[in-house]
Design an enzyme around this catalytic site. Structure first.
Site, mmCIF file in Angstrom:
data_model
loop_
_atom_site.group_PDB
_atom_site.id
_atom_site.type_symbol
_atom_site.label_atom_id
_atom_site.label_comp_id
_atom_site.label_asym_id
_atom_site.label_seq_id
_atom_site.Cartn_x
_atom_site.Cartn_y
_atom_site.Cartn_z
ATOM 1 N N LEU A 189 0.839 -1.190 0.000
ATOM 2 C CA LEU A 189 0.000 0.000 0.000
ATOM 3 C C LEU A 189 0.873 1.239 0.000
ATOM 4 C CD1 LEU A 189 -2.884 -0.951 2.445
ATOM 5 C CD2 LEU A 189 -2.475 -1.629 0.073
ATOM 6 N N GLY A 237 0.952 -5.161 1.408
ATOM 7 C CA GLY A 237 -0.087 -5.162 0.380
ATOM 8 C C GLY A 237 0.355 -5.889 -0.890
ATOM 9 N N ASN A 266 4.470 -7.667 6.603
ATOM 10 C CA ASN A 266 5.412 -7.071 7.564
ATOM 11 C C ASN A 266 4.840 -5.867 8.303
ATOM 12 O OD1 ASN A 266 5.307 -5.490 5.234
ATOM 13 N ND2 ASN A 266 7.329 -4.638 5.587
ATOM 14 N N GLU A 267 3.512 -5.765 8.335
ATOM 15 C CA GLU A 267 2.878 -4.559 8.882
ATOM 16 C C GLU A 267 3.391 -4.191 10.273
ATOM 17 O OE1 GLU A 267 1.385 -6.661 6.943
ATOM 18 O OE2 GLU A 267 -0.025 -5.624 5.644
HETATM 19 C C1 LIG Z 1 -4.925 -0.821 9.569
HETATM 20 C C2 LIG Z 1 -3.751 -0.447 8.675
HETATM 21 C C3 LIG Z 1 -3.520 -1.531 7.680
HETATM 22 C C4 LIG Z 1 -2.518 -1.157 6.656
HETATM 23 C C5 LIG Z 1 -2.016 -2.342 5.912
HETATM 24 C C6 LIG Z 1 -0.779 -1.933 5.214
HETATM 25 C C7 LIG Z 1 -0.294 -2.568 4.198
HETATM 26 C C8 LIG Z 1 0.887 -2.082 3.466
HETATM 27 O O1 LIG Z 1 1.130 -2.531 2.360
HETATM 28 S S1 LIG Z 1 1.880 -0.871 4.153
HETATM 29 C C9 LIG Z 1 3.294 -0.718 3.077
HETATM 30 C C10 LIG Z 1 4.318 -1.771 3.398
HETATM 31 N N1 LIG Z 1 5.435 -1.645 2.530
HETATM 32 C C11 LIG Z 1 6.698 -1.667 2.939
HETATM 33 O O2 LIG Z 1 7.003 -1.807 4.100
HETATM 34 C C12 LIG Z 1 7.742 -1.473 1.884
HETATM 35 C C13 LIG Z 1 8.465 -0.169 2.048
HETATM 36 N N2 LIG Z 1 9.458 0.001 1.010
HETATM 37 C C14 LIG Z 1 10.641 -0.636 1.017
HETATM 38 O O3 LIG Z 1 10.985 -1.407 1.872
HETATM 39 C C15 LIG Z 1 11.560 -0.313 -0.125
HETATM 40 O O4 LIG Z 1 11.140 0.874 -0.739
HETATM 41 C C16 LIG Z 1 11.623 -1.416 -1.197
HETATM 42 C C17 LIG Z 1 12.377 -2.621 -0.610
HETATM 43 C C18 LIG Z 1 10.250 -1.820 -1.664
HETATM 44 C C19 LIG Z 1 12.406 -0.895 -2.430
HETATM 45 O O5 LIG Z 1 13.663 -0.441 -2.020
HETATM 46 P P1 LIG Z 1 14.503 0.492 -2.999
HETATM 47 O O6 LIG Z 1 14.510 -0.088 -4.351
HETATM 48 O O7 LIG Z 1 15.802 0.738 -2.321
HETATM 49 O O8 LIG Z 1 13.655 1.833 -3.126
HETATM 50 P P2 LIG Z 1 13.484 2.975 -2.021
HETATM 51 O O9 LIG Z 1 13.341 2.434 -0.666
HETATM 52 O O10 LIG Z 1 14.570 4.002 -2.233
HETATM 53 O O11 LIG Z 1 12.085 3.594 -2.446
HETATM 54 C C20 LIG Z 1 11.933 4.429 -3.591
HETATM 55 C C21 LIG Z 1 10.899 5.486 -3.270
HETATM 56 O O12 LIG Z 1 9.652 4.841 -3.057
HETATM 57 C C22 LIG Z 1 9.136 5.216 -1.761
HETATM 58 N N3 LIG Z 1 8.372 4.090 -1.221
HETATM 59 C C23 LIG Z 1 8.785 2.851 -0.990
HETATM 60 N N4 LIG Z 1 7.800 2.087 -0.531
HETATM 61 C C24 LIG Z 1 6.707 2.873 -0.471
HETATM 62 C C25 LIG Z 1 5.360 2.647 -0.070
HETATM 63 N N5 LIG Z 1 4.918 1.449 0.359
HETATM 64 N N6 LIG Z 1 4.531 3.677 -0.129
HETATM 65 C C26 LIG Z 1 4.926 4.889 -0.557
HETATM 66 N N7 LIG Z 1 6.209 5.169 -0.946
HETATM 67 C C27 LIG Z 1 7.064 4.150 -0.909
HETATM 68 C C28 LIG Z 1 10.379 5.517 -0.943
HETATM 69 O O13 LIG Z 1 10.066 6.295 0.169
HETATM 70 C C29 LIG Z 1 11.225 6.237 -1.979
HETATM 71 O O14 LIG Z 1 10.689 7.541 -2.099
HETATM 72 P P3 LIG Z 1 11.647 8.790 -2.393
HETATM 73 O O15 LIG Z 1 12.604 8.890 -1.240
HETATM 74 O O16 LIG Z 1 10.722 9.968 -2.479
HETATM 75 O O17 LIG Z 1 12.343 8.484 -3.692
#
Ligand SMILES: CCCCC/C=C/C(=O)SCCNC(=O)CCNC(=O)[C@H](O)C(C)(C)COP(=O)(O)OP(=O)(O)OC[C@H]1O[C@@H](n2cnc3c(N)ncnc32)[C@H](O)[C@@H]1OP(=O)(O)O
Length: 300
Positions: free
Chosen positions: A106, A151, A175-176
């Site tokens: 998400l 997600g 991994n929430e």
């Molecule tokens: C009741 C509440 C329920 C909610 C249920 C929630 C479900 C979910 O899905 S929550 C999201 C969980 N996701 C994660 O924990 C993943 C987070 N991201 C990462 O670990 C890493 O980004 C990666 C391993 C997916 C990729 O790594 P890498 O290739 O090194 O890229 P960056 O980390 O540099 O990310 C690039 C850019 O994208 C932004 N970003 C990453 N993930 C998300 C995300 N899930 N949502 C929004 N934005 C995300 C990251 O912050 C970087 O942004 P900038 O710094 O602006 O370039």
């Protein structure tokens, strides 16, 4: 208070579904489909149809990480609806066009610093995507060619079969808790259905992200193959599934999955309200802030 959120206004206003894909993809013949069949899609979803096989490959391309933003969810939903309604297709393969990332889950920016109405609209779209994939009449195979947390894992788990590329970086799991948030009950239900109660209990509490070998062992994916064989394996698996008469397979799928989906369908509005209440808490917003900062710092 009944929530009256819906996808329609946003969806219809923002998108021109089924516009031809801009740039290189425009008019490109779909792989393996002869020269008459063209790719189509929307800005973030590329669909490569293979009508002869009755299969479409749906490639997610919302760079950099295929995070499931509201706009991306909306495009995915439109693509899925279109494919479901087209009798040409009996199966879809969901994969990623972003190297190394299946989906980062998400979009945290849809949940951080947003007002309740936005969060409600977003959550409704998340529910909608899950229900559509999970209950699809089509055979849905996940060709998981990248990391797939939270997600992204839910999307994978909602497929009928999962093929994961054998790269230690391509971890998958819910991994929430590592973010200080909680997987909703329907995320949990799907994981429990897939890997069993005890394994899910540990995985959910500890926020496990399983590397491929562990993912296969615990059963969160069905097959792990070399990276360059993910698509071809998904295709062969699809052929096996399509050998079953559709009506029998579809009714069986419904029999198995409906009780899980019904748990959400019976309380969708309450689930939205719970989400909005939870995500709006100061403590949760702080956790999201810390996590987003960590993601930023990782770069520097
Ligand atoms: C009741 C509440 C329920 C909610 C249920 C929630 C479900 C979910 O899905 S929550 C999201 C969980 N996701 C994660 O924990 C993943 C987070 N991201 C990462 O670990 C890493 O980004 C990666 C391993 C997916 C990729 O790594 P890498 O290739 O090194 O890229 P960056 O980390 O540099 O990310 C690039 C850019 O994208 C932004 N970003 C990453 N993930 C998300 C995300 N899930 N949502 C929004 N934005 C995300 C990251 O912050 C970087 O942004 P900038 O710094 O602006 O370039």
């Amino acid at each position: 208070m009944a929530l009256t959120v819906g996808l329609r206004p946003l969806t219809r206003a923002l998108l021109r579904p089924w516009a031809r894909v801009p740039g290189a993809a425009l008019g490109r013949p779909a792989a393996g489909s002869g020269d008459g069949v063209r790719c189509f899609g929307s800005p973030r979803v590329l669909v490569e149809p293979d009508p002869a096989a009755g299969v479409a490959v749906m490639k997610m391309r919302n760079p950099p990480v295929n995070s499931l933003s509201l706009e991306f969810l909306t495009e995915l939903l439109i693509s899925l609806e279109k494919l479901e309604n087209d009798k040409t297709f009996r199966g879809i393969i969901i994969t990623s066009d972003c190297p190394g990332i299946f989906s980062a889950g998400l979009d945290l920016l849809e949940m951080y610093g947003r007002d309740p109405a936005h969060c409600a609209e977003y959550w409704k779209a998340v529910q909608e995507l899950w229900l559509r994939v999970y209950l699809s009449n089509l055979v849905v195979i996940g060709a998981i060619n990248g990391i797939s947390p939270a997600g992204g894992c839910l999307l994978s788990l909602s497929c009928d079969y999962r093929v994961l590329a054998n790269n230690p970086k391509y971890a998958i799991g819910l991994n929430e808790t590592l973010l200080g948030i909680i997987a909703p009950f329907w995320f949990k239900d799907v994981l429990v259905n897939t890997i069993g109660h005890r394994a899910a209990e540990r995985a959910l509490q500890l926020g496990f992200l399983f590397p491929p070998s562990d993912a296969l062992q615990v059963g969160i994916v069905d097959q792990v193959v070399p990276e360059d064989q993910v698509q071809s394996t998904a295709r062969s698996v699809m052929a096996q599934w399509l050998a079953i008469p559709d009506h029998a397979r579809q009714l069986t799928k419904n029999l198995v999955r409906k009780p899980t989906a019904d748990r959400l369908l019976q309380q969708r509005d309450a689930d939205i309200q719970n989400f909005v209440r939870f995500i709006s808490r100061d403590s949760i917003q702080k956790s999201l802030h810390v996590y987003l900062e960590k993601l930023k710092q990782k770069k520097g």
